[in-house]
Scaffold this motif. Structure first.
Motif, mmCIF file in Angstrom:
data_model
loop_
_atom_site.group_PDB
_atom_site.id
_atom_site.type_symbol
_atom_site.label_atom_id
_atom_site.label_comp_id
_atom_site.label_asym_id
_atom_site.label_seq_id
_atom_site.Cartn_x
_atom_site.Cartn_y
_atom_site.Cartn_z
ATOM 1 N N ALA B 20 19.674 31.530 31.794
ATOM 2 C CA ALA B 20 19.594 30.986 30.439
ATOM 3 C C ALA B 20 18.517 31.690 29.605
ATOM 4 N N GLY B 21 18.508 33.014 29.662
ATOM 5 C CA GLY B 21 17.581 33.780 28.837
ATOM 6 C C GLY B 21 16.192 33.911 29.412
ATOM 7 N N GLN B 22 15.881 33.191 30.496
ATOM 8 C CA GLN B 22 14.567 33.303 31.121
ATOM 9 C C GLN B 22 14.657 34.219 32.344
ATOM 10 N N THR B 23 13.720 35.153 32.436
ATOM 11 C CA THR B 23 13.726 36.053 33.579
ATOM 12 C C THR B 23 12.970 35.409 34.735
#
Lengths: 73, 249
Positions: B20-23
Motif C-alpha cells: 500500500a505504497g509503504q516500503t
C-alpha cells in the motif's frame, strides 16, 4: 533565544526525576521497615518490591526521555 | 564525536517489498531482532534434552519454564495456563533484546517505541479478544465494579475506561523509556570520559570518575534489562486477570 528556552525546558522536564527518587526511596524504606518487623514474610514480598521499584522508576524516566527528546531530537 | 542519540538510528540495509505504497525494508533493527530470536531458539534447543535427571543446561531450561509458569499461576490462576506460551515468548524476547542491546556495537531493538508499542498493543488486544470470547458482552462489566451506589457509576465508568485504555500506552512507554534513558546515560558518561582524555594534562587524571560511573551504570542497566522484561511479563499477567475474573474487579 530559542536555544536557551530549549535548555530551560529540558531542565524542567528533568525535574520529574525528583518524584521518582522520592518514590523509590519510600518503597525501599517501607520494605526494609516491614522486613525487619517480620523477616519471615520478607522473601515473599520481593516480587512486589521490584515491581513497585520498576513502576515508580518509569514515571521519572518519562520526564528524562522528554528532556532527551527536547535536547537532541 | 557521535551524540548520545545516534546509537538509536535505524539504518536501512535493503528494500524488501511494498505494501500500500509503504516500503518494507530490512534494517539493522530487524537484523538484531532476528539475532535475539535465533539466540532464544538456540538456548531452548540446547536445554531441551528430556532426561529424568536434568543436567546443568536442562535445569536452566526447566527453571525458566517454572519461573514463568509460577508467575502465571500466582497472578492469574491455573486456568490461564493457555496464555503461558505468550507470556513466555514475550518475556524472553524482551529479555534477550535488552541484554543483546547491552553489548557494544549491538542495536537495542526495544529502544524504539514502534517495537514496544507493537508488543503492548498485541497484549491488550489479546486481553480484549479473549475476554469477549470467554465472557461474551458480560466482559464489559470490568468497567463497572459492583457494589457501588448508583450515582458513583457516572464518575467510575469513564475513569475505568481511561485507565484501561492507558494500559498499552504506559506498557509501551515504560519499556521504551527505560531502555533509552539507560543507553543515553551510558553514552553521556562515556563521552565525558573521552572528552577529559582528549583535554590531556592534569584533567585526564579525572577520567577515573566517569569510568567508575559508567561501570556502575552498566551493572544497573543489566538489572534494569532483566527487570523490565519481568515487569512487562507480570503486567501482562495482571491484565490477563480481566479475562478470568470479571466479577471481582
Amino acid at each position: 533565544m530559542e536555544e536557551a528556552a530549549r535548555y530551560i525546558g529540558a531542565g524542567l522536564a528533568g525535574t520529574a526525576l525528583i518524584g521518582a527518587g522520592v518514590g523509590i526511596g519510600s518503597i525501599f524504606s517501607k520494605y526494609l521497615e516491614g522486613a525487619l518487623r517480620n523477616p519471615s514474610a520478607a522473601a515473599s514480598q520481593q516480587t512486589n518490591l521490584l515491581l513497585g521499584f520498576a513502576l515508580c522508576e518509569a514515571t521519572g524516566l518519562f520526564g528524562f526521555v522528554l528532556a532527551m527528546i527536547i535536547l537532541f531530537v | 564525536m557521535a551524540g548520545p542519540m545516534e546509537q538509536f538510528k535505524i539504518e536501512k540495509e535493503a528494500d524488501l517489498f511494498e505494501i500500500a505504497g509503504q516500503t518494507v525494508s530490512w534494517t539493522n533493527s530487524s537484523f538484531w531482532m532476528v539475532v535475539s530470536v535465533v539466540l532464544i531458539i538456540g538456548f531452548f534447543v540446547l536445554t531441551m534434552r528430556g532426561k529424568l535427571i536434568p543436567g546443568r543446561m536442562q535445569s536452566m531450561g526447566e527453571l525458566s519454564y517454572e519461573f514463568i509458569a509460577n508467575m502465571v499461576r500466582d497472578t492469574v490462576g491455573p486456568e490461564a495456563m493457555r496464555f503461558m506460551p505468550y507470556v513466555f515468548a514475550i518475556f524472553f524476547f524482551i529479555l534477550f533484546a535488552n541484554l543483546i542491546g547491552m553489548n557494544p556495537y549491538a542495536f537495542t531493538t526495544t529502544s524504539h517505541l514502534a517495537v514496544t508499542a507493537a508488543l503492548a498493543i498485541f497484549t491488550i488486544l489479546i486481553v480484549m479478544v479473549a475476554g469477549i470470547v470467554k465472557n461474551g458482552l458480560g466482559w464489559f462489566k470490568i468497567f463497572a465494579p459492583s457494589g457501588l451506589p448508583l450515582p458513583m457509576y457516572i464518575i467510575i465508568i469513564p475513569i475505568e475506561i481511561i485507565s484501561f485504555l492507558s494500559r498499552p500506552v504506559t506498557l509501551a512507554v515504560r519499556l521504551f523509556a527505560n531502555m533509552v534513558a539507560g543507553h543515553v546515560l551510558l553514552k553521556l558518561f562515556a563521552i565525558f570520559a573521552a572528552f577529559l582524555l582528549a583535554k590531556g594534562g592534569i584533567t585526564s587524571v579525572g577520567v577515573i570518575l566517569p569510568v567508575v560511573g559508567t561501570l556502575g551504570i552498566v551493572a544497573l542497566e543489566f538489572l534494569v534489562a532483566a527487570l523490565q522484561a519481568f515487569v512487562f511479563a507480570i503486567l501482562t499477567c495482571v491484565y490477563l486477570n480481566d479475562v478470568y475474573h470479571v466479577g471481582h474487579h
